[in-house]
Design a protein around this motif. Structure first.
Motif, short mmCIF file in Angstrom:
data_model
loop_
_atom_site.label_atom_id
_atom_site.label_comp_id
_atom_site.label_asym_id
_atom_site.label_seq_id
_atom_site.Cartn_x
_atom_site.Cartn_y
_atom_site.Cartn_z
N ARG A 1 -16.75 3.79 -6.31
CA ARG A 1 -16.09 5.02 -6.53
C ARG A 1 -15.92 5.81 -5.25
NH1 ARG A 1 -19.68 5.17 -11.26
NH2 ARG A 1 -18.67 4.72 -13.28
N ARG A 2 -16.69 5.87 -4.56
CA ARG A 2 -16.54 6.62 -3.07
C ARG A 2 -15.29 5.90 -2.20
NH1 ARG A 2 -20.68 9.49 0.75
NH2 ARG A 2 -20.36 11.12 -1.20
N VAL A 3 -15.70 4.82 -2.23
CA VAL A 3 -14.55 3.91 -1.46
C VAL A 3 -13.19 4.06 -2.23
CG1 VAL A 3 -13.83 1.28 -0.95
CG2 VAL A 3 -16.07 2.15 -0.70
N ALA A 4 -13.10 3.82 -3.63
CA ALA A 4 -11.81 4.15 -4.16
C ALA A 4 -11.16 5.46 -3.83
CB ALA A 4 -11.92 4.08 -5.73
N ARG A 5 -12.00 6.76 -3.70
CA ARG A 5 -11.47 7.88 -3.45
C ARG A 5 -10.83 7.71 -1.78
NH1 ARG A 5 -16.16 9.73 -5.91
NH2 ARG A 5 -17.03 10.08 -4.26
N TRP A 6 -11.66 7.07 -0.92
CA TRP A 6 -10.98 7.17 0.27
C TRP A 6 -9.64 6.30 0.05
CZ3 TRP A 6 -16.07 4.64 3.14
CH2 TRP A 6 -16.86 5.49 3.26
N ALA A 7 -9.47 5.18 -0.47
CA ALA A 7 -8.36 4.41 -0.65
C ALA A 7 -7.07 5.28 -1.01
CB ALA A 7 -8.58 3.06 -1.46
N GLN A 8 -7.49 6.16 -2.03
CA GLN A 8 -6.46 6.90 -2.56
C GLN A 8 -5.85 7.77 -1.51
OE1 GLN A 8 -5.97 5.47 -5.48
NE2 GLN A 8 -4.15 7.03 -6.47
N ARG A 9 -6.35 8.37 -0.37
CA ARG A 9 -5.74 9.23 0.44
C ARG A 9 -5.01 8.30 1.21
NH1 ARG A 9 -11.56 11.79 2.44
NH2 ARG A 9 -12.17 12.74 0.39
N VAL A 10 -4.79 7.10 1.26
CA VAL A 10 -3.86 6.55 1.76
C VAL A 10 -2.37 6.34 1.25
CG1 VAL A 10 -3.55 4.13 3.16
CG2 VAL A 10 -5.66 5.18 3.17
N ARG A 11 -1.45 6.62 1.76
CA ARG A 11 -0.21 6.68 0.82
C ARG A 11 0.23 5.30 0.59
NH1 ARG A 11 5.68 8.88 2.48
NH2 ARG A 11 6.67 8.61 0.55
N LEU A 12 0.06 4.11 1.12
CA LEU A 12 0.41 2.82 1.25
C LEU A 12 -0.50 2.30 0.06
CD1 LEU A 12 2.05 0.46 2.29
CD2 LEU A 12 -0.31 -0.13 3.51
N VAL A 13 -1.44 2.76 -0.04
CA VAL A 13 -2.32 2.44 -1.37
C VAL A 13 -2.06 3.05 -2.50
CG1 VAL A 13 -4.87 2.26 -2.17
CG2 VAL A 13 -4.35 1.51 0.22
N ARG A 14 -1.87 4.38 -2.51
CA ARG A 14 -1.67 5.35 -3.59
C ARG A 14 -0.48 5.01 -4.10
NH1 ARG A 14 -2.25 9.54 -0.62
NH2 ARG A 14 -0.17 10.03 -0.44
N ASP A 15 0.54 4.42 -3.52
CA ASP A 15 1.76 4.01 -4.21
C ASP A 15 1.84 2.85 -4.84
OD1 ASP A 15 2.99 6.41 -3.18
OD2 ASP A 15 4.13 5.39 -1.39
N ARG A 16 0.94 2.05 -4.71
CA ARG A 16 0.93 0.47 -5.17
C ARG A 16 -0.06 0.59 -6.31
NH1 ARG A 16 4.32 -3.29 -3.63
NH2 ARG A 16 2.96 -4.85 -4.06
N VAL A 17 -1.30 1.33 -6.18
CA VAL A 17 -2.49 0.98 -7.12
C VAL A 17 -3.13 2.24 -7.34
CG1 VAL A 17 -3.81 0.25 -5.18
CG2 VAL A 17 -4.23 -0.60 -7.59
N ASP A 18 -3.90 2.35 -8.45
CA ASP A 18 -4.52 3.63 -8.78
C ASP A 18 -6.06 3.04 -8.74
OD1 ASP A 18 -6.15 5.61 -9.91
OD2 ASP A 18 -5.44 5.54 -12.09
N ALA A 19 -6.49 3.33 -7.55
CA ALA A 19 -7.65 2.63 -7.07
C ALA A 19 -8.83 3.52 -8.07
CB ALA A 19 -7.98 2.96 -5.73
N PRO A 20 -9.01 4.46 -8.41
CA PRO A 20 -10.02 5.11 -9.05
C PRO A 20 -9.88 4.57 -10.45
CG PRO A 20 -9.11 6.92 -7.70
CD PRO A 20 -8.42 5.70 -7.51
N GLY A 21 -8.63 4.40 -10.97
CA GLY A 21 -8.46 3.72 -12.19
C GLY A 21 -8.86 2.51 -12.41
N LEU A 22 -8.59 1.74 -11.53
CA LEU A 22 -9.26 0.25 -11.50
C LEU A 22 -10.68 0.13 -11.37
CD1 LEU A 22 -6.41 -1.54 -9.25
CD2 LEU A 22 -6.80 -1.43 -11.68
N VAL A 23 -11.22 1.13 -10.56
CA VAL A 23 -12.92 1.04 -10.51
C VAL A 23 -13.50 1.50 -11.83
CG1 VAL A 23 -14.85 2.10 -9.44
CG2 VAL A 23 -13.10 1.36 -7.89
#
Length: 563
Positions: free
Chosen positions: A179-201
């Motif tokens: 969950r913490r890694v997903a929050r980090w990933a969501q701060r990166v626009r490249l990731v945020r525009d492609r995938v909902d990391a917290p939702g996938l976790v």
């Protein structure tokens, strides 16, 4: 359990190792994919990307094998994310197997007896201390029921699945780190525009919690069996509820020929190619007929069970497919099933426009995608490669495939593609099914089981066509009836000066362009100060050092300035 202080020492160390690996990976990606391109060194990032991604995947694989727990599940999950991860990562993780060293039997005994509330000698007539299989969440042992239980259930030989001791804490620690890694990933626009990391976790967490709840798995096994109760091609083990709890699952022993053991199949007089065909048909039935799909159909979870001549169906094969391990099941909502029907029909009819429409309906292709170029690429793809199996594609001139990739590769890479969360398990099932069928039959063509299914779907779709046409006619008449009044109201608002237009999105785009321009100016200033300082180092060292040091300010604005 969200803070390291609330964990045991071992749990805290595990938590830190996962976060440490993720932090190093983020720093590497940030430097190569964000910083270097902004410094005009995009070619360096491009040239080294393949090797970097491969090394990253190998390091994660080593970490997953060492830690076990959910990390192996994470690797298997990542290997199916072809929509958001490069092939170097997915290919490396594709072979990650959920096989770990077995837990000592005395620990398994203590755990099982605590759950069942009695000694194993009383619960079972016999219990083999050597496990049949050991996975990251639990391990399985063969056993036999007591005479009284065998008389009640009609079963004798069984398999008892027992959770690994302490797995609840391991799962909690791993999910907290993820969950913490997903929050980090969501701060990166490249990731945020492609995938909902917290939702996938969270979807991954829900699946994991279901996997370690053996009562849920037992219910899924019975539901799966009920779905195919009238299909002689498919079977599932019976559940011994009297010896099943949340952490202990007792099932009928249905061990037979593993589906990928082609030598044993041929020795039993069974054609592996026929097995591949039936297996593909059964998986399609799960998706389109029952909306309840076995999401982990790897060779260890499917047996081919030969039947006696008296038990074999008249027109069917003299064997059946027996599925086990129902901890990972995929529900197919009506909305996605409708889109998948459209997708299958479009693929079978080589309809590029229909395929794009289906992808948008499912949610794979986001509405913002520009589809004209994609449709053109699919038209060329269908015309040249449509209907080919994997064995036929191997015979195609590599230069032809390369030319196609060069022509349309950028189009495919630029598309806003993201698999919806609910399709994660379904996509995994499709990937494993395709690979297993190809291993059973080198000439297996995925279109062969799809086409008759698509024809059936078209017939079913045609049955409701008149009803849909009638409904649409009524809707159109209503729209035409209201149209004059709506036009008149719009003209009245225009005359009164009350008709307004929202240009906020245009203003936001202009603001963004201005910010990009300012950052470009900062980058130019940085380059000028850095080069000027370097040139002055010999003639006027103090001034050169000052200029080079001060160049950090425009550099920071160019790299981190607001977008």
């Amino acid at each position: 359990m969200t803070e390291p202080s609330a964990r045991t020492a071992a749990g805290g160390a595990r938590y830190r190792r996962i976060l440490g690996f993720a932090a190093r990976a983020f720093v590497q990606v940030w430097w190569y994919e964000l910083v270097l391109p902004r410094l005009g060194m995009a070619s360096v990032a491009e040239r080294t990307r393949g090797g970097r991604m491969l090394r990253l995947a190998r390091r994660f694989r080593e970490l997953a094998v060492e830690l076990g727990g959910l990390m192996i599940k994470v690797g298997q999950f990542l290997s199916s994310r072809l929509d958001v991860l490069p092939p170097e990562i997915t290919d490396e993780l594709a072979g990650l197997q959920d096989e770990v060293p077995a837990v000592p039997f005395e620990q398994i005994r203590a755990s099982a007896e605590a759950e069942l509330g009695m000694p194993l000698e009383r619960a079972f007539a016999s219990f083999d201390p050597v496990p049949v299989a050991a996975a990251s969440l639990g391990q399985a042992h063969r056993a036999t029921l007591s005479a009284s239980d065998a008389a009640d259930t009609g079963l004798d030989h069984i398999v008892v699945k027992v959770q690994r001791p302490g797995i609840d804490e391991i799962v909690a620690v791993d999910l907290s780190a993820l969950r913490r890694v997903a929050r980090w990933a969501q701060r990166v626009r490249l990731v945020r525009d492609r995938v909902d990391a917290p939702g996938l976790v969270e979807e991954f967490a829900e699946t994991c919690h279901e996997e370690i709840d053996y009562l849920h798995e037992a219910a899924s096994a019975e539901r799966f069996a009920a779905c195919f109760a009238d299909d002689p091609r498919v079977a599932a083990p019976a559940v011994v509820w009297e010896r099943t709890t949340r952490r202990v699952l007792t099932l009928e022993d249905v061990t037979a020929i593993k589906i990928n053991d082609t030598a044993a199949l041929r020795a039993a007089g069974i054609d592996p190619a026929e097995v591949a065909k039936v297996f593909a048909d059964v998986m399609l039935d799960q998706v389109f007929t029952h909306s309840f799909v076995h999401a982990d159909p790897h060779p260890g979870n499917i047996f081919v069970t030969p039947l006696d001549a008296s038990a074999a169906p008249g027109a069917g094969p003299a064997w059946r497919l027996t599925f086990i391990d129902f901890g990972m099941m995929a529900e197919v909502p009506d909305s996605i099933r409708s889109g998948l029907r459209t997708l299958v029909i479009a693929v079978a009819s080589r309809d590029s426009h229909g395929l794009v429409k289906a992808a948008q309906e499912i949610g794979v292709l986001l509405p913002s995608a520009r589809t004209a170029e994609l449709e053109r690429a699919l038209t060329v793809l269908f015309a040249r490669f449509g209907g080919m199996g994997f064995h036929e594609l191997r015979d195609v001139d590599p230069r032809e495939l390369n030319d196609f990739g060069n022509e349309f590769g950028e189009t495919m890479r630029s598309l806003p593609v993201q698999f919806p969360e609910r399709m994660l398990l379904l996509f995994r099932a499709v990937s494993l099914t395709s690979g297993l069928c190809s291993s059973l039959d080198e000439t297996f063509n995925i279109w062969e089981p799809v086409e008759p299914y698509a024809n059936r779907l078209i017939r079913d779709q045609g049955a409701g066509l008149l009803q849909d046409l009638g409904s649409q006619t009524v809707t159109n008449i209503g729209t035409l009836w209201r149209l004059p009044a709506r036009v008149d109201a719009t003209l009245d608002r225009l005359d009164a000066g009350a008709l307004a237009f929202d240009v906020s999105s245009l203003e936001n785009r202009l603001d963004r362009i201005i910010r990009v321009a300012f950052r470009a100016v900062s980058a130019v200033i940085f380059g000028g100060m850095l080069i000027g300082g370097a040139l002055l180092l010999t003639a006027a060292p103090p001034l050169g050092i000052v200029l080079m040091s001060a160049s950090v300010v425009p550099l920071l604005h160019a790299v981190f300035g607001r977008r």
